[in-house]
Design an enzyme around this catalytic site. Structure first.
Site, PDB file in Angstrom:
ATOM      1  N   ASP A   1       1.238 -10.079   4.247  1.00  0.00           N
ATOM      2  CA  ASP A   1       0.045 -10.730   3.677  1.00  0.00           C
ATOM      3  C   ASP A   1       0.004 -10.574   2.160  1.00  0.00           C
ATOM      4  OD1 ASP A   1      -0.531  -7.985   3.780  1.00  0.00           O
ATOM      5  OD2 ASP A   1      -2.689  -8.336   3.859  1.00  0.00           O
TER       6      ASP A   1
ATOM      7  N   SER B   1       0.882   4.209  -0.410  1.00  0.00           N
ATOM      8  CA  SER B   1       1.535   3.323   0.556  1.00  0.00           C
ATOM      9  C   SER B   1       1.744   1.930  -0.060  1.00  0.00           C
ATOM     10  CB  SER B   1       0.715   3.241   1.843  1.00  0.00           C
ATOM     11  OG  SER B   1      -0.626   2.911   1.539  1.00  0.00           O
TER      12      SER B   1
ATOM     13  N   GLU C   1      -2.577   3.259  -4.322  1.00  0.00           N
ATOM     14  CA  GLU C   1      -2.440   4.214  -3.225  1.00  0.00           C
ATOM     15  C   GLU C   1      -0.955   4.313  -2.897  1.00  0.00           C
ATOM     16  OE1 GLU C   1      -4.816   2.843   0.038  1.00  0.00           O
ATOM     17  OE2 GLU C   1      -3.642   1.031   0.335  1.00  0.00           O
TER      18      GLU C   1
ATOM     19  N   ASP D   1       4.755  -7.518   1.355  1.00  0.00           N
ATOM     20  CA  ASP D   1       4.573  -7.416   2.807  1.00  0.00           C
ATOM     21  C   ASP D   1       3.995  -8.737   3.333  1.00  0.00           C
ATOM     22  OD1 ASP D   1       1.960  -7.109   1.858  1.00  0.00           O
ATOM     23  OD2 ASP D   1       1.420  -5.607   3.353  1.00  0.00           O
TER      24      ASP D   1
ATOM     25  N   LYS E   1      -5.835  -4.167  -3.505  1.00  0.00           N
ATOM     26  CA  LYS E   1      -4.413  -4.117  -3.869  1.00  0.00           C
ATOM     27  C   LYS E   1      -3.822  -5.521  -3.842  1.00  0.00           C
ATOM     28  CE  LYS E   1      -3.250  -2.451   0.787  1.00  0.00           C
ATOM     29  NZ  LYS E   1      -4.598  -2.130   1.283  1.00  0.00           N
TER      30      LYS E   1
ATOM     31  N   ARG F   1      -9.024  -4.057  13.524  1.00  0.00           N
ATOM     32  CA  ARG F   1      -7.594  -4.302  13.693  1.00  0.00           C
ATOM     33  C   ARG F   1      -7.193  -3.852  15.082  1.00  0.00           C
ATOM     34  NH1 ARG F   1      -3.415  -2.679   8.935  1.00  0.00           N
ATOM     35  NH2 ARG F   1      -4.754  -3.982   7.659  1.00  0.00           N
TER      36      ARG F   1
ATOM     37  N   SER G   1      -1.842  -7.442   8.050  1.00  0.00           N
ATOM     38  CA  SER G   1      -0.996  -6.964   6.961  1.00  0.00           C
ATOM     39  C   SER G   1       0.439  -6.698   7.419  1.00  0.00           C
ATOM     40  CB  SER G   1      -1.634  -5.727   6.326  1.00  0.00           C
ATOM     41  OG  SER G   1      -0.952  -5.392   5.142  1.00  0.00           O
TER      42      SER G   1
ATOM     43  N   ASP H   1      -0.215  -8.193   0.000  1.00  0.00           N
ATOM     44  CA  ASP H   1      -1.102  -7.311  -0.785  1.00  0.00           C
ATOM     45  C   ASP H   1      -0.390  -6.025  -1.198  1.00  0.00           C
ATOM     46  OD1 ASP H   1      -1.121  -6.031   1.681  1.00  0.00           O
ATOM     47  OD2 ASP H   1      -3.275  -5.692   1.731  1.00  0.00           O
ATOM     48  N   ARG H   2       0.851  -5.822  -0.707  1.00  0.00           N
ATOM     49  CA  ARG H   2       1.585  -4.610  -1.085  1.00  0.00           C
ATOM     50  C   ARG H   2       2.967  -5.011  -1.600  1.00  0.00           C
ATOM     51  NH1 ARG H   2       1.255   0.062   2.980  1.00  0.00           N
ATOM     52  NH2 ARG H   2       2.939  -1.070   3.967  1.00  0.00           N
TER      53      ARG H   2
END
Length: 622
Positions: A334, A436, A434, A332, A448, A73, A175, A336-337
């Site tokens: 992408d 976050s 997690e 978010d 996630k 990243r 992300s 995944d959260r």
């Protein structure tokens, strides 16, 4: 050189041996200008050379990205330490070399490639283009590639790797990072993110084949190669079918009077969350029009991270008030959260933290398991997992209800690989998280997943609504039954790696060499665990049960008053994070007192251990 005409200079730039006085830099400049076929990034390096910007050239060309949290990243732009066409080609060549070594059937099983909607005009770098180049490198080597024909949520890549029995997969995404960034996230054949030693071995392979191979730049292969397949329809259908496993009240969902607002934060989430709601029997959630469609500039938010709370959820909260919707769900960029907020009786919004949502998910997934389990199902076979910097609420629920709770190192790669072990041993994993705002309900995906989390929260809220209970009220019930868990997480920015190192080294040699602190201000410390060195004072042999993680800094303090606090560095950003939680027993119900105690402890932690003014740390600001 300054006397040359413009034309001569340009020809010199491309052909001269460079004389910057730094042989390493001269070599790197030569390589970049020979290998890079992207006119915009090539021009960025030529401009720096033309203007004699040697320090900037050195910064960009004389170091490589390392594999961080399961991949690469960095900012997009020219240079070996940035994400761009050339570094993605190099990374994929390294992946090819490593996978060829690991899998004799690589060319039968193939490789998955997905991407989000990021992009940068100045370097003509977009996630879609980088995905095409990733595919091209592998297609040129006769590897079948499953390249999604449009953007997808990150969880679709690990899901596809498993379902299609591919050897590995890559998701091009950064992300929730700032808009300048992009990334290359790697999944192993299991569908979990890669862990050590794969990351180090892949990096070695990348360094062994940095020169682009013949065919690596040929992105036409994506349109012409018979080895390219588009898994989009198949994977989307199978994913939505699998979602039904965690849907328990479809009929009730179809009748609910609750309305939901969903924001996809200018990313990939909109279409997929709409589909998931349909699978669960809901009417579609109301989208935030300004944030529904992809926008690589994230033009309506200061930062594209829903974890930052009310300040970045502004548009969705206002829309919800207008539409009379009580629950806001934010995936978010992408997807995944997941962040969630609920309108309270007093007209204020409650934005749940990751730990609070996890308390609700933990209660919900176990409650649904109990009500739907088969006659011979054994609670001792059931597991929930969380990373070690996350709330200990699942541990409290597990102790009371009889299932197992386990901790892993921070990062979903550790959760994913532990779930695989448990499933292989016939165990059932209901939920993992997690703090976050990363959640996993069930085990269809081993990472996630914000899409499934969004629809599970909607079902939970609809079920509670039939009993006239809000999510916030249910959270209080969970805490009253299992003990209040009050946590606070924040961070400081620090752009100087030596400063970060000295902060942690001071804690390891506090009053004398190799002695950790026994007090933090007035608060007595019961145990210290240092994941960086593998030390844990609570274990008989003083060795940490969790794996040692030498490349990152992380120390956890357990205090005599029941508080647990961790200081750690971020894997992807220049941050020192702190996580502090007051874990009370169910008989301690004075929340004001617990919150006051936690606040005092955090103040002491910052003042005594981090020393922000002395160390020039920048306080988090939104």
């Amino acid at each position: 050189m300054a006397e040359n005409t413009e034309g001569d200079l340009n020809s010199n730039l491309l052909h001269a041996p460079y004389h910057t006085g730094d042989p390493q830099l001269d070599t790197a400049i030569g390589q970049w200008l020979r290998w890079d076929k992207n006119p915009k990034t090539k021009e960025q390096i030529e401009n720096l050379l033309r203007n004699g910007m040697n320090k900037e050239l050195r910064d960009r060309l004389c170091c490589r990205m390392t594999f961080g949290t399961a991949g690469l990243r960095s900012a997009m732009g020219a240079g070996f330490c940035y994400i761009n066409d050339l570094t993605v080609i190099q990374s994929t060549q390294g992946m090819y070399k490593y996978l060829e070594r690991c899998f004799s059937d690589f060319k039968q099983r193939g490789f998955v490639v997905g991407y989000d909607t990021r992009g940068q005009v100045t370097s003509s770098c977009s996630s879609q283009r980088l995905a095409k180049l990733t595919a091209a490198v592998l297609l040129a080597k006769d590897v079948p590639v499953y390249l999604f024909s449009r953007y997808v949520p990150t969880p679709f890549v690990p899901y596809a790797v498993q379902k299609l029995k591919a050897v590995a997969g890559v998701m091009i995404t950064a992300s929730h990072n700032r808009k300048e960034d992009n990334g290359y996230k790697v999944y192993w054949e299991t569908g979990a993110q890669i862990t050590s030693p794969h990351d180090k071995e892949i990096l070695k392979c990348i360094e062994e084949c940095v020169e682009p191979w013949n065919g690596s730049w040929n992105d036409n292969l994506v349109d012409t190669s018979p080895l390219k397949r588009d898994p989009l329809q198949d994977i989307c259908r199978r994913y939505m079918e699998d979602l039904k496993k965690i849907c328990f009240y479809r009929e009730l969902n179809s009748k609910t009077t609750l309305k939901f607002v969903h924001t996809s934060f200018h990313g990939v989430g909109h279409d997929y969350v709409q589909l998931a709601f349909k699978v669960f029997g809901f009417k579609p959630p109301i989208p935030v029009p300004e944030q529904k469609d992809p926008d690589p500039d994230f033009s309506t938010v200061k930062c594209p991270n829903p974890e930052e709370g009310e300040s970045v959820l502004e548009l969705s909260l206002r829309l919800a008030e207008k539409e009379n919707a009580r629950v806001v769900l934010a995936t978010d960029p992408d997807a995944d959260r997941l962040a969630a907020a609920e309108l309270q009786e007093n007209g204020c919004w409650k934005v749940f933290t990751g730990n609070e949502l996890a308390a609700l998910f933990g209660w919900w997934m176990f409650d649904c398991w109990k009500k739907n389990k088969s006659r011979n199902a054994d609670v001792k076979n059931v597991y929930m997992l969380a990373t070690t910097v996350s709330s200990k609420i699942l541990k409290a629920i597990a102790l009371k209800e009889g299932f197992h709770f386990e901790e892993t190192l921070p990062g979903f790669k550790w959760i994913g690989s532990r779930i695989i072990d448990l499933l292989e041993n016939g165990k059932e994993v209901l939920f993992a998280f997690e703090e976050s705002i990363g959640f996993l309900c069930g085990t269809s995906v081993l990472d996630k997943d914000g899409v499934s989390a969004a629809v599970v929260v909607a079902e939970m809220a609809s079920y509670l609504e039939t009993m006239n209970i809000t999510l916030k009220q249910q959270l209080v019930k969970v805490y009253e039954k299992y003990g209040y868990h009050i946590s606070k997480t924040s961070y400081f920015l620090c752009y100087e790696p030596p400063t970060i190192k000295s902060i942690f080294e001071r804690l390891r040699n506090f009053d004398s060499p190799k002695e950790y602190p026994k007090f933090c201000g007035t608060f007595a410390i019961l145990h210290v665990r240092d994941i960086t060195t593998g030390y844990d004072s609570s274990q008989p042999n003083k060795k940490s049960v969790l794996p040692v993680s030498k490349n990152s800094q992380m120390i956890t303090f357990t205090f005599q008053n029941g508080c647990v606090a961790t200081l750690r560095t971020s894997g992807t950003e220049p941050k020192i994070k702190y996580y502090a939680e007051m874990c009370a027993s169910p008989d301690q119900s004075d929340t004001a007192l617990l919150e006051e105690e936690l606040k005092k402890l955090i103040d002491a932690l910052i003042e005594n251990f981090l020393q922000p003014s002395k160390n020039g740390l920048i306080w988090r600001s939104v």
